[in-house]
Design a protein around this motif. Structure first.
Motif, mmCIF file in Angstrom:
data_model
loop_
_atom_site.group_PDB
_atom_site.id
_atom_site.type_symbol
_atom_site.label_atom_id
_atom_site.label_comp_id
_atom_site.label_asym_id
_atom_site.label_seq_id
_atom_site.Cartn_x
_atom_site.Cartn_y
_atom_site.Cartn_z
ATOM 1 N N SER A 199 0.811 -1.215 0.000
ATOM 2 C CA SER A 199 0.000 0.000 0.000
ATOM 3 C C SER A 199 0.847 1.269 0.000
ATOM 4 C CB SER A 199 -0.940 0.013 1.212
ATOM 5 O OG SER A 199 -0.206 -0.072 2.421
ATOM 6 N N ASP A 200 2.153 1.126 0.247
ATOM 7 C CA ASP A 200 3.057 2.281 0.250
ATOM 8 C C ASP A 200 3.726 2.492 -1.104
ATOM 9 O OD1 ASP A 200 2.523 2.792 2.891
ATOM 10 O OD2 ASP A 200 4.268 1.689 3.656
ATOM 11 N N VAL A 201 3.352 1.701 -2.099
ATOM 12 C CA VAL A 201 4.009 1.762 -3.410
ATOM 13 C C VAL A 201 3.014 2.143 -4.493
ATOM 14 C CG1 VAL A 201 5.331 0.479 -5.138
ATOM 15 C CG2 VAL A 201 5.693 0.018 -2.697
ATOM 16 N N ILE A 202 3.408 3.095 -5.325
ATOM 17 C CA ILE A 202 2.663 3.484 -6.519
ATOM 18 C C ILE A 202 3.553 3.198 -7.723
ATOM 19 C CG2 ILE A 202 1.626 5.393 -7.811
ATOM 20 C CD1 ILE A 202 1.256 6.807 -5.064
ATOM 21 N N VAL A 203 3.018 2.505 -8.703
ATOM 22 C CA VAL A 203 3.753 2.235 -9.935
ATOM 23 C C VAL A 203 3.187 3.125 -11.037
ATOM 24 C CG1 VAL A 203 4.198 0.528 -11.739
ATOM 25 C CG2 VAL A 203 4.395 -0.118 -9.331
ATOM 26 N N SER A 204 4.076 3.806 -11.733
ATOM 27 C CA SER A 204 3.646 4.751 -12.765
ATOM 28 C C SER A 204 4.246 4.380 -14.112
ATOM 29 C CB SER A 204 4.061 6.179 -12.373
ATOM 30 O OG SER A 204 3.686 7.095 -13.379
ATOM 31 N N PRO A 205 3.595 3.477 -14.854
ATOM 32 C CA PRO A 205 4.095 3.087 -16.176
ATOM 33 C C PRO A 205 3.621 4.063 -17.251
ATOM 34 C CG PRO A 205 2.158 1.801 -15.650
ATOM 35 C CD PRO A 205 2.405 2.704 -14.461
ATOM 36 N N TYR A 206 4.310 4.020 -18.393
ATOM 37 C CA TYR A 206 3.874 4.846 -19.527
ATOM 38 C C TYR A 206 2.458 4.443 -19.946
ATOM 39 C CZ TYR A 206 8.777 6.287 -20.293
ATOM 40 O OH TYR A 206 10.037 6.806 -20.152
ATOM 41 N N HIS A 207 2.249 3.134 -20.020
ATOM 42 C CA HIS A 207 0.965 2.606 -20.471
ATOM 43 C C HIS A 207 0.491 1.557 -19.462
ATOM 44 C CE1 HIS A 207 1.719 4.656 -24.231
ATOM 45 N NE2 HIS A 207 2.855 4.012 -24.365
ATOM 46 N N PRO A 208 -0.510 1.851 -18.652
ATOM 47 C CA PRO A 208 -0.993 0.900 -17.642
ATOM 48 C C PRO A 208 -1.355 -0.458 -18.212
ATOM 49 C CG PRO A 208 -1.911 3.065 -17.232
ATOM 50 C CD PRO A 208 -1.187 3.160 -18.551
ATOM 51 N N ILE B 88 -1.692 1.634 -9.543
ATOM 52 C CA ILE B 88 -1.093 1.896 -10.854
ATOM 53 C C ILE B 88 -1.659 3.197 -11.403
ATOM 54 C CG2 ILE B 88 -0.770 1.055 -13.213
ATOM 55 C CD1 ILE B 88 -1.224 -1.786 -12.128
ATOM 56 N N ARG B 89 -0.766 4.116 -11.772
ATOM 57 C CA ARG B 89 -1.172 5.398 -12.345
ATOM 58 C C ARG B 89 -0.347 5.671 -13.597
ATOM 59 N NH1 ARG B 89 -0.550 9.422 -7.173
ATOM 60 N NH2 ARG B 89 -1.872 8.318 -5.644
ATOM 61 N N GLN B 90 -0.991 6.046 -14.659
ATOM 62 C CA GLN B 90 -0.248 6.368 -15.875
ATOM 63 C C GLN B 90 0.570 7.634 -15.681
ATOM 64 O OE1 GLN B 90 -2.503 7.439 -19.350
ATOM 65 N NE2 GLN B 90 -0.774 7.155 -20.733
ATOM 66 N N GLY B 91 1.821 7.573 -16.124
ATOM 67 C CA GLY B 91 2.687 8.748 -16.113
ATOM 68 C C GLY B 91 3.693 8.626 -17.242
ATOM 69 N N GLU B 92 3.541 9.456 -18.251
ATOM 70 C CA GLU B 92 4.427 9.362 -19.416
ATOM 71 C C GLU B 92 5.312 10.600 -19.479
ATOM 72 O OE1 GLU B 92 4.162 8.467 -24.224
ATOM 73 O OE2 GLU B 92 2.411 8.213 -22.943
ATOM 74 N N PHE B 93 6.617 10.373 -19.442
ATOM 75 C CA PHE B 93 7.574 11.483 -19.411
ATOM 76 C C PHE B 93 7.383 12.438 -20.583
ATOM 77 C CE2 PHE B 93 11.123 9.072 -16.895
ATOM 78 C CZ PHE B 93 10.264 8.975 -15.815
ATOM 79 N N THR B 94 7.036 11.907 -21.750
ATOM 80 C CA THR B 94 6.888 12.760 -22.932
ATOM 81 C C THR B 94 5.534 13.467 -22.966
ATOM 82 O OG1 THR B 94 6.122 10.851 -24.227
ATOM 83 C CG2 THR B 94 8.480 11.367 -24.312
#
Length: 236
Positions: A63-72, A86-92
């Motif tokens: 519960s203390d970890v959030i994963v932020s991939p480009y494409h969930p 899981i939360r989407q986060g795309e650097f570009t």
């Protein structure tokens, strides 16, 4: 403040950490959990980031970890089965990053995998760092590459530019200079001249190299994220 840390061996790191603090593994982990730190991982579907994820969820609560991939949709079975957020986060696409990082305390920025264009890499890294500052991330860990000083190697330039941005961003940061992956040795065969014999030296005629496996780097990085308060220079 920016700390620069070389990781050549996760085992050496664990031994140094235990000796320095006089604490066993379980004491470190128990002390950490009481602080309720929220971790955000980028690059967790990649070769190195997946190893950091693997070890981090063994050290802290899921519960203390959030994963932020480009494409969930590309989240691995290990991520999906773990139950992490899981939360989407795309650097570009900087507009996606605030929501991806919001509520986090510590952020791991895994460097952009492309080495074709340093400008794109640096812009991507800066977007992540700026978003971290905007949403109140307290500490940024940047996944760099092992080098000595201000390297002239082309592969290092984006890392150095990112480090320079970190220095002036106003956040507390740790630059993790990861060792050279053992799986990368075939890349060096491009410099091998068959006319000089059947022996292939890696790296070519330039001394020894401390190869490391990604799993070791992942473990070392995860432990740095939950414990580091000083600069550690590690060796095999």
């Amino acid at each position: 403040m920016v700390l620069s840390i070389n990781i050549l061996s996760a085992m050496t790191y664990m031994l140094c950490l235990g000796h320095h603090n006089g604490m066993c593994k379980h004491e470190l982990e128990a002390g950490h959990r009481l602080k309720m730190v929220k971790y955000v991982l980028t690059g967790a579907t990649g070769g190195l980031g997946s190893k950091v994820f693997k070890h981090l969820i063994r050290l802290v609560k899921v519960s203390d970890v959030i994963v932020s991939p480009y494409h969930p949709a590309g989240a691995t079975p290990d991520i999906l089965d773990s139950g992490v957020e899981i939360r989407q986060g795309e650097f570009t696409k900087p507009e996606t990053l605030d929501a991806a990082f919001l509520g986090g305390d510590k952020l791991l920025v895994v460097s952009c995998p492309s080495i074709a264009c340093d400008e794109i890499r640096v812009k991507s890294h800066i977007a992540a760092i700026n978003a971290a500052k905007h949403v109140g991330i307290k500490h940024v860990y940047y996944d760099s590459l092992l080098s000595v000083g201000e390297s002239q190697a082309a592969v290092m330039q984006a890392h150095l530019d990112t480090k320079n941005h970190l220095k002036g961003c106003g956040l507390t940061c740790t630059v993790i200079r990861e060792g050279i992956y053992s799986k990368s040795y075939p890349l060096y065969f491009g410099y091998w001249d068959p006319s000089r014999g059947r022996e292939a030296r890696v790296p070519y005629d330039d001394g020894g190299i401390a190869w490391v496996c990604r799993d070791n780097l992942g473990e070392g990085t995860s432990r740095l994220m939950i414990t580091v308060r000083e600069t550690y220079m590690l060796s095999l």
